[in-house]
Design an enzyme around this catalytic site. Structure first.
Site, PDB file in Angstrom:
ATOM      1  N   ASP A 140     -10.835   2.765   4.350  1.00 56.20           N
ATOM      2  CA  ASP A 140     -11.194   1.572   4.322  1.00 56.20           C
ATOM      3  C   ASP A 140     -12.894   1.286   4.205  1.00 56.20           C
ATOM      4  O   ASP A 140     -13.102  -0.016   3.761  1.00 56.20           O
ATOM      5  CB  ASP A 140     -10.759   0.746   5.580  1.00 56.20           C
ATOM      6  CG  ASP A 140      -9.548  -0.101   5.348  1.00 56.20           C
ATOM      7  OD1 ASP A 140      -9.452  -0.636   4.280  1.00 56.20           O
ATOM      8  OD2 ASP A 140      -8.659  -0.435   6.515  1.00 56.20           O
ATOM      9  N   GLN A 198      -4.274  -1.411   9.767  1.00 56.42           N
ATOM     10  CA  GLN A 198      -4.477  -2.571   9.045  1.00 56.42           C
ATOM     11  C   GLN A 198      -4.785  -3.748  10.181  1.00 56.42           C
ATOM     12  O   GLN A 198      -4.369  -3.712  11.427  1.00 56.42           O
ATOM     13  CB  GLN A 198      -3.080  -3.218   8.893  1.00 56.42           C
ATOM     14  CG  GLN A 198      -2.788  -4.555   8.074  1.00 56.42           C
ATOM     15  CD  GLN A 198      -3.550  -4.554   6.574  1.00 56.42           C
ATOM     16  OE1 GLN A 198      -3.367  -3.424   6.144  1.00 56.42           O
ATOM     17  NE2 GLN A 198      -3.889  -5.698   6.162  1.00 56.42           N
ATOM     18  N   LYS A 209       0.951  -1.251  -0.194  1.00 56.62           N
ATOM     19  CA  LYS A 209       0.117  -0.003   0.034  1.00 56.62           C
ATOM     20  C   LYS A 209       0.749   1.358   0.115  1.00 56.62           C
ATOM     21  O   LYS A 209       0.708   2.256  -0.680  1.00 56.62           O
ATOM     22  CB  LYS A 209      -1.033   0.021   1.054  1.00 56.62           C
ATOM     23  CG  LYS A 209      -2.098  -0.905   1.278  1.00 56.62           C
ATOM     24  CD  LYS A 209      -2.770  -1.327   2.490  1.00 56.62           C
ATOM     25  CE  LYS A 209      -3.920  -2.428   2.186  1.00 56.62           C
ATOM     26  NZ  LYS A 209      -4.471  -2.846   3.577  1.00 56.62           N
TER      27      LYS A 209
HETATM   28  N1  GUN Z   1      -6.909  -6.852   6.404  1.00 58.42           N
HETATM   29  C1  GUN Z   1      -7.384  -7.583   5.524  1.00 58.42           C
HETATM   30  N2  GUN Z   1      -7.967  -6.889   4.516  1.00 58.42           N
HETATM   31  C2  GUN Z   1      -7.903  -5.567   4.755  1.00 58.42           C
HETATM   32  C3  GUN Z   1      -8.396  -4.281   4.501  1.00 58.42           C
HETATM   33  O1  GUN Z   1      -9.085  -4.319   3.290  1.00 58.42           O
HETATM   34  N3  GUN Z   1      -7.962  -3.244   5.312  1.00 58.42           N
HETATM   35  C4  GUN Z   1      -7.528  -3.510   6.477  1.00 58.42           C
HETATM   36  N4  GUN Z   1      -7.434  -2.220   7.134  1.00 58.42           N
HETATM   37  N5  GUN Z   1      -7.146  -4.737   6.948  1.00 58.42           N
HETATM   38  C5  GUN Z   1      -7.224  -5.690   6.276  1.00 58.42           C
END
Ligand code: GUN
Length: 295
Positions: free
Chosen positions: A121, A98, A54
């Site tokens: 998100d 995350q 990311k």
């Molecule tokens: N963990 C697995 N997928 C995601 C996501 O799309 N966003 C976040 N913040 N954590 C994750």
């Protein structure tokens, strides 16, 4: 029938090109630079690799990007205070924590602490609610990426039988919600299967579009798929190491047998994965535009 591949890598690349152009325009015309912070708690290897990807993409697009690594032992109070600081930082338009978080931290409390305007998100209950009523500012990234894969591959969702396997808050529930909206790229008849479903195969065999986020390697076998179905595999299962030391991945779909029955199928890796990151970038650009009041 042997399925054609839906290349998430290729579709993600196209969208990123569009986003790079838009990011440059925002800078040039309005002096606006999208800002994203990714917060990683602990050292879960999968989470570390997602966050690194990311960060890399946001830098490539010309964002102001921050990586905030915190120890596994961080208290909930300190994490909440950190989020509050980013909520008030005008350089930051998107905050991503995350998941998963360590057990001693209440995930819901953390997600609720993020300003809904910076919730790129799409996990804050306000944004979940807006999505549900078809008024979303930010769609959650993986489901939004799946919808884009379908749209940009020319798959007709209008009136289609969509079956989703998995009811997580991150994928299963939101993709079902998105595809049932009376909107373009949606308007499907949606069924959600889960561990409580009595006869999974009965449902999956009816699917024109089968979306699998079961969290179980090769959970979907060819006998569970209708001839000519479109199959979207959201699974990311680590099944060892390649000789180069990279994680070896497989999806939730038994790719080798299912590809002989499907008309279109996403590979793992290179299917849904790159789309998730790209949609995060799209949400961050949108957050920056909304914050600056520009279109
Ligand atoms: N963990 C697995 N997928 C995601 C996501 O799309 N966003 C976040 N913040 N954590 C994750």
């Amino acid at each position: 029938m042997t399925a054609k591949l839906i290349s998430g890598n290729e579709i993600a690349r196209q969208i990123r090109e569009e986003l790079a152009v838009e990011t440059a325009r925002l800078k040039e015309k309005f002096d606006v630079v999208p800002g994203l912070v990714t917060i990683l708690v602990g050292q879960n290897p999968a989470s570390m690799s997602y966050v690194t990807a990311k960060q890399k993409t946001s830098k490539e697009l010309g964002f102001y990007s921050l990586q905030d690594d915190q120890p596994e032992t961080i208290t909930e109070a300190v994490l909440l205070a950190l989020i509050d600081r980013y909520d008030r930082d005008p350089r930051i338009h998107g905050i991503l924590v995350q998941l998963p978080l360590p057990k001693h931290i209440n995930e819901t409390k953390v997600l609720c602490a993020i300003d809904p305007k910076k919730d790129v998100d799409g996990f804050h209950p306000v944004n979940v609610g807006k999505m549900t009523i078809g008024e979303a500012d930010y769609l959650p990234c993986t489901p939004a990426g799946i919808q884009q894969l379908l749209i940009r591959s020319g798959v007709k969702t209008d009136g289609a039988e969509v079956v989703v396997v998995g009811r997580s808050n991150i994928v299963g529930k939101p993709i079902a919600n998105i595809l049932l909206q009376k909107q373009k790229g949606a308007n499907a008849t949606v069924t959600i299967c889960h561990t409580g479903t009595r006869d999974m195969t009965f449902h999956t065999r009816r699917a024109d579009i089968l979306i699998v986020a079961a969290g179980k390697p090769k959970a979907i076998t060819a006998d569970m798929v209708k001839e000519g179905a479109v199959v979207i595999d959201v699974g990311v299962n680590r099944i060892g190491m390649t000789p180069e030391g990279k994680a070896k991945l497989c999806g939730d779909v038994d790719f080798e047998t299912v590809k002989e029955k499907a008309s279109l199928i996403t590979p793992v890796p290179g299917g849904v994965g790159p789309m998730t990151i790209t949609m995060l970038m799209m949400n961050t650009v949108k957050a920056a535009k909304l914050a600056a009041g520009v279109v």
